[in-house]
Design a protein around this motif. Structure first.
Motif: not given
Length: 69
Positions: A43-69
């Motif tokens: 179980i990962l534990t976080t707070n609403p602010t941090a989760l919101n930032a993660l979701i915004r980053s993912a939607k903006a494509g800022q994490l796309d590079h993490l899925g590449t080898a």
């Protein structure tokens, strides 16, 4: 940490009936818990602010590079 029952978890509406389902639990306004169906005891534990930032980053494509080898 208090034990969470099955009714405390909500499955993502984007999860299908197979594996790789994401579950979320927010028992209070300060703590959000996340788990994946294949590893329900992890179980990962976080707070609403941090989760919101993660979701915004993912939607903006800022994490796309993490899925590449």
């Amino acid at each position: 940490m208090n034990e969470l029952s099955a009714r405390d978890w909500r499955k993502s509406s984007y999860s299908s009936e197979g594996n790789a389902c994401l579950y979320i639990s927010a028992l209070d306004s300060a703590t959000i818990r996340l788990r994946e169906s294949d590893e329900p005891d992890t179980i990962l534990t976080t707070n609403p602010t941090a989760l919101n930032a993660l979701i915004r980053s993912a939607k903006a494509g800022q994490l796309d590079h993490l899925g590449t080898a």
